[in-house]
Design a protein around this motif. Structure first.
Motif, mmCIF file in Angstrom:
data_model
loop_
_atom_site.group_PDB
_atom_site.id
_atom_site.type_symbol
_atom_site.label_atom_id
_atom_site.label_comp_id
_atom_site.label_asym_id
_atom_site.label_seq_id
_atom_site.Cartn_x
_atom_site.Cartn_y
_atom_site.Cartn_z
ATOM 1 N N LEU A 74 0.838 -1.189 0.000
ATOM 2 C CA LEU A 74 0.000 0.000 0.000
ATOM 3 C C LEU A 74 0.874 1.240 0.000
ATOM 4 O O LEU A 74 1.952 1.234 0.579
ATOM 5 N N PRO A 75 0.423 2.331 -0.643
ATOM 6 C CA PRO A 75 1.218 3.556 -0.623
ATOM 7 C C PRO A 75 1.375 4.079 0.799
ATOM 8 O O PRO A 75 0.503 3.878 1.644
ATOM 9 N N GLU A 76 2.464 4.744 1.062
ATOM 10 C CA GLU A 76 2.696 5.306 2.388
ATOM 11 C C GLU A 76 1.705 6.437 2.640
ATOM 12 O O GLU A 76 1.505 7.314 1.805
ATOM 13 N N ALA A 77 1.070 6.398 3.797
ATOM 14 C CA ALA A 77 0.078 7.425 4.128
ATOM 15 C C ALA A 77 0.776 8.728 4.493
ATOM 16 O O ALA A 77 1.815 8.739 5.122
ATOM 17 N N THR A 78 0.174 9.829 4.062
ATOM 18 C CA THR A 78 0.727 11.134 4.404
ATOM 19 C C THR A 78 -0.121 11.834 5.455
ATOM 20 O O THR A 78 0.248 12.869 5.965
ATOM 21 N N LYS A 79 -1.281 11.270 5.753
ATOM 22 C CA LYS A 79 -2.135 11.797 6.811
ATOM 23 C C LYS A 79 -2.955 10.644 7.367
ATOM 24 O O LYS A 79 -3.065 9.598 6.728
ATOM 25 N N PRO A 80 -3.548 10.798 8.557
ATOM 26 C CA PRO A 80 -4.313 9.692 9.147
ATOM 27 C C PRO A 80 -5.455 9.259 8.249
ATOM 28 O O PRO A 80 -6.062 10.077 7.552
ATOM 29 N N ASP A 81 -5.732 7.939 8.249
ATOM 30 C CA ASP A 81 -6.848 7.415 7.463
ATOM 31 C C ASP A 81 -8.169 7.911 8.010
ATOM 32 O O ASP A 81 -8.486 7.716 9.179
ATOM 33 N N THR A 82 -8.938 8.558 7.158
ATOM 34 C CA THR A 82 -10.274 9.011 7.544
ATOM 35 C C THR A 82 -11.223 8.662 6.413
ATOM 36 O O THR A 82 -11.168 9.277 5.345
ATOM 37 N N VAL A 91 -6.350 -6.692 8.920
ATOM 38 C CA VAL A 91 -7.219 -7.723 9.492
ATOM 39 C C VAL A 91 -6.634 -9.083 9.120
ATOM 40 O O VAL A 91 -6.511 -9.402 7.944
ATOM 41 N N SER A 92 -6.251 -9.856 10.117
ATOM 42 C CA SER A 92 -5.784 -11.217 9.866
ATOM 43 C C SER A 92 -6.878 -12.185 10.303
ATOM 44 O O SER A 92 -7.606 -11.924 11.260
ATOM 45 N N PHE A 93 -6.991 -13.298 9.590
ATOM 46 C CA PHE A 93 -8.079 -14.233 9.871
ATOM 47 C C PHE A 93 -7.802 -15.553 9.173
ATOM 48 O O PHE A 93 -6.844 -15.675 8.399
ATOM 49 N N LYS A 94 -8.655 -16.541 9.440
ATOM 50 C CA LYS A 94 -8.584 -17.811 8.740
ATOM 51 C C LYS A 94 -9.915 -18.052 8.041
ATOM 52 O O LYS A 94 -10.977 -17.952 8.648
ATOM 53 N N TYR A 95 -9.828 -18.367 6.780
ATOM 54 C CA TYR A 95 -11.011 -18.636 5.969
ATOM 55 C C TYR A 95 -10.901 -20.066 5.457
ATOM 56 O O TYR A 95 -9.990 -20.386 4.703
ATOM 57 N N GLU A 96 -11.811 -20.920 5.908
ATOM 58 C CA GLU A 96 -11.779 -22.348 5.567
ATOM 59 C C GLU A 96 -10.390 -22.928 5.828
ATOM 60 O O GLU A 96 -9.856 -23.703 5.030
ATOM 61 N N GLY A 97 -9.794 -22.521 6.959
ATOM 62 C CA GLY A 97 -8.505 -23.043 7.366
ATOM 63 C C GLY A 97 -7.308 -22.345 6.748
ATOM 64 O O GLY A 97 -6.170 -22.602 7.130
ATOM 65 N N GLN A 98 -7.541 -21.446 5.791
ATOM 66 C CA GLN A 98 -6.448 -20.754 5.107
ATOM 67 C C GLN A 98 -6.167 -19.404 5.771
ATOM 68 O O GLN A 98 -7.076 -18.590 5.950
ATOM 69 N N THR A 99 -4.902 -19.170 6.125
ATOM 70 C CA THR A 99 -4.513 -17.894 6.698
ATOM 71 C C THR A 99 -4.584 -16.802 5.642
ATOM 72 O O THR A 99 -4.052 -16.958 4.543
ATOM 73 N N MET A 100 -5.248 -15.706 5.971
ATOM 74 C CA MET A 100 -5.373 -14.573 5.051
ATOM 75 C C MET A 100 -5.171 -13.272 5.810
ATOM 76 O O MET A 100 -5.253 -13.229 7.041
ATOM 77 N N LEU A 101 -4.922 -12.229 5.037
ATOM 78 C CA LEU A 101 -4.715 -10.901 5.598
ATOM 79 C C LEU A 101 -5.391 -9.889 4.693
ATOM 80 O O LEU A 101 -5.332 -10.012 3.460
ATOM 81 N N ILE A 102 -6.067 -8.919 5.295
ATOM 82 C CA ILE A 102 -6.629 -7.804 4.537
ATOM 83 C C ILE A 102 -5.882 -6.540 4.922
ATOM 84 O O ILE A 102 -5.733 -6.235 6.107
ATOM 85 N N LEU A 103 -5.397 -5.810 3.926
ATOM 86 C CA LEU A 103 -4.743 -4.532 4.136
ATOM 87 C C LEU A 103 -5.649 -3.448 3.571
ATOM 88 O O LEU A 103 -6.144 -3.569 2.451
ATOM 89 N N THR A 104 -5.896 -2.411 4.349
ATOM 90 C CA THR A 104 -6.787 -1.343 3.897
ATOM 91 C C THR A 104 -6.134 0.017 4.081
ATOM 92 O O THR A 104 -5.318 0.223 4.974
ATOM 93 N N SER A 105 -6.512 0.940 3.214
ATOM 94 C CA SER A 105 -6.110 2.337 3.352
ATOM 95 C C SER A 105 -7.288 3.198 2.925
ATOM 96 O O SER A 105 -7.595 3.302 1.732
ATOM 97 N N ALA A 106 -7.963 3.785 3.914
ATOM 98 C CA ALA A 106 -9.096 4.659 3.593
ATOM 99 C C ALA A 106 -8.617 5.890 2.838
ATOM 100 O O ALA A 106 -9.303 6.386 1.942
#
Length: 198
Positions: free
Chosen positions: A47-55, A84-99
């Motif tokens: 993800l691009p580096e944030a220059t201000k807080p995510d809003t 957000v890290s989680f397991k979906y049907e036993g598979q480790t996954m990660l969600i990265l977000t930038s508002a």
């Protein structure tokens, strides 16, 4: 037998043991959450580096909404600073977000990039065109991932649920059909043609 001959006989055994240890370490890594240091590295790369807080803007999809869906669809959901890290049907996954940048992506590890063959790399690229559909195969930080990218604000619930399934299927089908489980788009089989002479 000379010392060199004994050493040469021990070499295959050492290589087998090293390979077995590497396989066990990677198998364990895939069944546990991404270590925080790796998460931070991946986050910085993907993800691009944030220059201000995510809003988040008014009316846009939020991490809280994604989390609520994940509580229904997945297990071991952990949220921390846009990740957000989680397991979906036993598979480790990660969600990265930038508002701030209006982006989100789901990633799931498959294997080390150094371990894939040229044929598998070609099949990944073909799948990205034909059978991965909304998901993609990608390489980052020396790891092959199944991934899904989308603008955060316009992500619909049914698309998010579908994305979770597609990323999981891309992991499961790596090495066989390379399919996201959804319908294929385009030719089902394609052989790369040599580039024309320039």
């Amino acid at each position: 037998m000379t010392g060199k001959g004994v050493a040469m006989k021990k070499l295959p055994l050492l290589m087998m043991l090293t390979g077995a240890v590497t396989t066990l370490v990677w198998a364990r890594a895939r069944t546990e959450f991404f270590p925080q240091v790796q998460v931070n590295t991946l986050y910085a790369q993907l993800l691009p580096e944030a220059t201000k807080p995510d809003t988040p803007s008014s009316g846009s999809t939020t991490v809280d909404q994604l989390e609520a869906i994940l509580r229904q669809e997945a297990s071991d959901v952990q949220v921390e600073q846009g990740q957000v890290s989680f397991k979906y049907e036993g598979q480790t996954m990660l969600i990265l977000t930038s508002a701030q940048h209006n982006r989100m992506r789901i990633i799931a590890p498959i294997k080390k990039a150094a371990e894939i063959t040229p044929e598998q790399r070609d099949n990944m690229l073909l799948a990205n065109f034909h059978s991965a559909l909304d998901g993609r195969y990608a390489v980052s930080n020396g790891i092959v991932f199944a991934t899904f990218l989308h603008p955060l604000s316009s992500l619909q619930e049914q698309d998010f649920r579908s994305a979770l399934s597609q990323v999981n299927q891309l992991v499961q089908n790596f090495g066989t059909t390379y399919s996201s489980g959804a319908l294929g788009f385009g030719v089902s089989e394609e052989k790369p043609e040599p580039l024309p002479a320039i």
